[in-house]
Design a protein around this motif. Structure first.
Motif, mmCIF file in Angstrom:
data_model
loop_
_atom_site.group_PDB
_atom_site.id
_atom_site.type_symbol
_atom_site.label_atom_id
_atom_site.label_comp_id
_atom_site.label_asym_id
_atom_site.label_seq_id
_atom_site.Cartn_x
_atom_site.Cartn_y
_atom_site.Cartn_z
ATOM 1 N N ILE A 69 22.250 9.326 55.998
ATOM 2 C CA ILE A 69 23.168 10.346 55.505
ATOM 3 C C ILE A 69 23.606 11.237 56.655
ATOM 4 O O ILE A 69 22.779 11.743 57.420
ATOM 5 N N MET A 70 24.920 11.434 56.783
ATOM 6 C CA MET A 70 25.473 12.350 57.779
ATOM 7 C C MET A 70 25.905 13.638 57.083
ATOM 8 O O MET A 70 26.483 13.595 55.992
ATOM 9 N N VAL A 71 25.597 14.778 57.693
ATOM 10 C CA VAL A 71 26.038 16.061 57.160
ATOM 11 C C VAL A 71 27.002 16.695 58.162
ATOM 12 O O VAL A 71 26.704 16.780 59.350
ATOM 13 N N VAL A 72 28.176 17.103 57.676
ATOM 14 C CA VAL A 72 29.212 17.656 58.545
ATOM 15 C C VAL A 72 29.705 18.969 57.965
ATOM 16 O O VAL A 72 29.990 19.069 56.763
ATOM 17 N N VAL A 91 13.178 17.568 55.784
ATOM 18 C CA VAL A 91 13.776 16.391 56.407
ATOM 19 C C VAL A 91 14.886 16.731 57.395
ATOM 20 O O VAL A 91 15.315 15.871 58.163
ATOM 21 N N SER A 92 15.379 17.949 57.385
ATOM 22 C CA SER A 92 16.477 18.297 58.289
ATOM 23 C C SER A 92 15.973 18.433 59.718
ATOM 24 O O SER A 92 14.790 18.691 59.961
ATOM 25 N N ILE A 113 17.651 12.232 62.958
ATOM 26 C CA ILE A 113 16.202 12.295 62.827
ATOM 27 C C ILE A 113 15.803 11.432 61.641
ATOM 28 O O ILE A 113 16.501 11.409 60.616
ATOM 29 N N SER A 114 14.725 10.666 61.783
ATOM 30 C CA SER A 114 14.322 9.724 60.743
ATOM 31 C C SER A 114 12.958 10.078 60.175
ATOM 32 O O SER A 114 12.094 10.607 60.879
ATOM 33 N N THR A 127 17.322 8.609 57.285
ATOM 34 C CA THR A 127 17.835 9.146 58.538
ATOM 35 C C THR A 127 18.908 10.180 58.221
ATOM 36 O O THR A 127 19.861 9.892 57.505
ATOM 37 N N VAL A 128 18.702 11.390 58.724
ATOM 38 C CA VAL A 128 19.663 12.478 58.539
ATOM 39 C C VAL A 128 20.376 12.703 59.870
ATOM 40 O O VAL A 128 19.734 12.960 60.897
ATOM 41 N N ILE A 129 21.700 12.590 59.849
ATOM 42 C CA ILE A 129 22.508 12.722 61.060
ATOM 43 C C ILE A 129 23.252 14.045 61.002
ATOM 44 O O ILE A 129 24.033 14.284 60.069
ATOM 45 N N ASP A 130 23.001 14.893 61.970
ATOM 46 C CA ASP A 130 23.603 16.229 62.004
ATOM 47 C C ASP A 130 24.692 16.268 63.071
ATOM 48 O O ASP A 130 24.672 15.488 64.032
ATOM 49 N N THR A 131 25.640 17.184 62.900
ATOM 50 C CA THR A 131 26.774 17.281 63.830
ATOM 51 C C THR A 131 26.972 18.726 64.278
ATOM 52 O O THR A 131 28.015 19.329 63.995
#
Length: 351
Positions: A69-72, A91-92, A113-114, A127-131
């Motif tokens: 999951i990507m968070v934008v 999880v963040s 981060i996984s 997996t959390v993908i941050d921007t």
């Protein structure tokens, strides 16, 4: 060791982290041999085709699942808090690294981060993908490009694994399955940045828009804002998840139509528990009461959670694999074939 996927652009390595969302799993029983019944009245026409479902379940339980999951959204919209609330775990990226006050980067950084999460014997690699840095600059022109590149890089990485002569038995899946896009609760309309990002990225990834910190709006303001956003999405040809063209049948269409009428979800996130009427609930405490995160009368967090985890998780992954990735794969292979044909034709006409 649990961390970010190796080789991922802009990712950082983190310490291992494992969270358990429920009670420990009971020891799994081994496969039971089929029992043949010779009792009078037994159904001898039974073949056992339905047993395939149990076989698939056992295999899936052994392999586990993956969700990326990507968070934008710009800083301060509660992205980290919402992810922690969704999975009821830290999880963040910010929660795990705990680096104190984070500076706003000069350019957009992609960090992932996984975690290994387990609930009732079901294992999932999340997996959390941050921007960080998105939308935080004075000039945000083309700030969607690094995110688009990252998503395509994951498709390319998967494609290269697929076309290897000796392929892995199970290809690691780092493709972005879903992008949660956080819209500031202005109550007016979408910003040009919001429109441009969703218009570009909706073609390559499943986008789920949410109104962040929706408790800052009155119910009337919230309904007006949601309606305005839906109108702007239609006007600009932005197709967010669940996309109408991918409905498989009438039942899917009916379920997804209700979701489309609710988008964007007006959400409130909190990892703090409070006592409300004798119960411990996640919420945000104010002078006039407690906003209950999972109470649908207070916000739409529960609908977002159900969509992402309880009802549509597999569909989100299927659309990523069968639609978005497939479009990328066909385009790349066509480009490769054209280049190969161009080289061979050039060699023919050499003097």
């Amino acid at each position: 060791m649990i961390g970010t996927e190796p080789g991922r652009v802009g990712s950082e390595v983190i310490p291992s982290y494992t969270s358990t969302m429920s009670e420990p799993a009971k020891p799994a029983q081994g496969p039971q041999p089929p029992v043949r019944s010779d009792k009078p009245g037994a159904d001898f026409s039974y073949v056992g085709i339905d047993a395939i479902l149990e076989q698939m379940r056992r295999k899936a339980m052994k392999q586990g699942f993956e969700l990326n999951i990507m968070v934008v959204g710009q800083s301060g919209l509660g992205k980290s808090t919402l992810m922690n609330t969704l999975f009821k775990s830290k999880v963040s990226r910010k929660s795990v690294l705990a680096t104190g006050e984070e500076r706003i980067p000069q350019t957009i950084e992609i960090k992932s981060i996984s975690h290994d999460i387990e609930e009732k014997g079901v294992r999932m690699k999340l997996t959390v993908i941050d921007t960080p840095g998105f939308g935080d600059q004075i000039n945000n022109e083309n700030c969607w490009k690094p995110i688009m590149k990252f998503i395509n890089d994951q498709y390319e990485q998967y494609l290269q694994e697929e076309i290897n002569i000796e392929r892995k038995k199970r290809i690691p899946d780092s493709r972005v399955h879903c992008c949660i896009y956080f819209i500031p609760a202005t109550g007016h309309c979408l910003r040009p940045l919001d429109v441009e990002f969703m218009r570009r990225l909706s073609k390559v990834v499943n986008i789920v828009p949410v109104i962040a910190k929706a408790d800052t709006l009155t119910l009337e303001e919230r309904d007006f804002f949601k309606k305005k956003i839906r109108e702007e999405l239609r006007t600009n040809g932005i197709d967010v998840y669940p996309q109408k063209e991918f409905d498989e049948d009438a039942e899917d269409r009916m379920i997804n139509e209700k979701i489309r009428e609710m988008i964007p979800f007006a959400v409130v996130g909190s990892d703090q528990e409070y006592q409300v009427n004798g119960k411990r609930l996640l919420g945000r405490k104010t002078k006039w009461g407690t906003i209950e995160v999972e109470n649908i009368a207070h916000c739409e967090f529960a609908f977002l959670r159900d969509l992402l985890i309880r009802t549509h998780m597999q569909n989100i992954k299927d659309i990523t694999s069968n639609i978005h990735y497939e479009v990328y794969r066909v385009r790349r292979l066509n480009e490769t074939n054209k280049q190969a044909n161009g080289v061979s034709e050039g060699e023919v006409f050499l003097p």
